[in-house]
Design a protein around this motif. Sequence first.
Motif, mmCIF file in Angstrom:
data_model
loop_
_atom_site.group_PDB
_atom_site.id
_atom_site.type_symbol
_atom_site.label_atom_id
_atom_site.label_comp_id
_atom_site.label_asym_id
_atom_site.label_seq_id
_atom_site.Cartn_x
_atom_site.Cartn_y
_atom_site.Cartn_z
ATOM 1 N N ILE A 105 -3.983 4.755 2.728
ATOM 2 C CA ILE A 105 -4.204 5.108 1.325
ATOM 3 C C ILE A 105 -5.696 5.036 1.033
ATOM 4 O O ILE A 105 -6.346 4.021 1.284
ATOM 5 N N HIS A 127 1.650 -0.349 -7.735
ATOM 6 C CA HIS A 127 1.511 0.832 -8.588
ATOM 7 C C HIS A 127 2.811 1.204 -9.283
ATOM 8 O O HIS A 127 2.872 2.240 -9.963
ATOM 9 N N ASP A 152 2.214 0.838 3.383
ATOM 10 C CA ASP A 152 1.758 1.662 2.264
ATOM 11 C C ASP A 152 2.862 1.804 1.215
ATOM 12 O O ASP A 152 2.593 1.770 0.004
ATOM 13 N N LEU A 201 2.611 0.735 -2.727
ATOM 14 C CA LEU A 201 2.812 1.654 -3.846
ATOM 15 C C LEU A 201 3.900 1.153 -4.793
ATOM 16 O O LEU A 201 3.793 1.325 -6.009
ATOM 17 N N PHE A 250 -1.022 10.803 -7.143
ATOM 18 C CA PHE A 250 -0.812 10.407 -5.754
ATOM 19 C C PHE A 250 -0.535 11.666 -4.937
ATOM 20 O O PHE A 250 0.298 12.496 -5.347
#
Length: 302
Positions: free
Chosen positions: A2, A34, A26, A30, A92
């Motif tokens: 990322i 996020h 990853d 996320l 994204f």
Amino acid sequence: MITKHIIEGKRNSFTWFDVCDITDEDKNNLIENHELNPRHIAYATDKHERARYDQQENIEILIYNLPVKKNVDTNNFVLEPITFLVKKNTVFTFRSKFLDLDTAKTIAKATHLDASIKTLILTILYQVTICFQDAIDNLNLTRDRYLNNLKHKISNQNLIQLSNVERSLVYIASGIKTNLLVLENITENQSSQELSQTEKKLLHNISIEAHQAEQTVEIALEVTERISATSNNLLNNNLNDVMRFLTVWSLVLTIPTIITGFYGMNVVLPFAKGSIAWVNITFATIIMIIILVIFFKIRRFF
């Protein structure tokens, strides 16, 4: 992996997370940091997900096809998706390493035009759409090279290579058609007030490039199919010529076999006695062979 980019625009700023060849670490990042839904991440990482534009809850999902050449030696192309997830002021992108995206150049161009999330997405889509035309040109060159080989000799290897080109063109044609549906869906869902003049121009340019690629791939696919059909006809014709040649000469060579078979038996036969009997038999065999060859010539058997 990322990569985080913070893009400062005239009107506002936003964050771009470029996810390349996503890993389990990853995914956890996320989801935890996020607050992305695992279902949305599953959409973004599914290589078989169809191209589409959708709005779910507070997230916009855009999946777009791109041509990828995974094997340089065989020069075969397949389709892989690039996925955009837009959440508030964050975008994204999910892609594989086969999409060589120059992030610095992309950010610079998007910033120069109008730094916004939509401008960034449309800039990337424009670069991906151009890749289709490059892939078609590459396949056309490969097909022409195989065509030159077919003029000298038709081999199974050349036919397989030509089939690979045709298959790649089918994939590309399918990807372009679904991308055009996505672009139409974006145009229908985004009202004229939501898009700036720069964004409208970018979307228009992408549509033009996509339609141009669609027409080009249709012509390339039709030409390749005609060449493939012609190659098969030539191969069948060559096989027929070989079989005709073998049939004719097998019949011609049957004559001396039959005659020598008769005279090899212990029975009384004409011309079997005498010191020059074998000369007479040989002479008669040659005459019969000549007559049969003349007959085949008249009938145009060879």
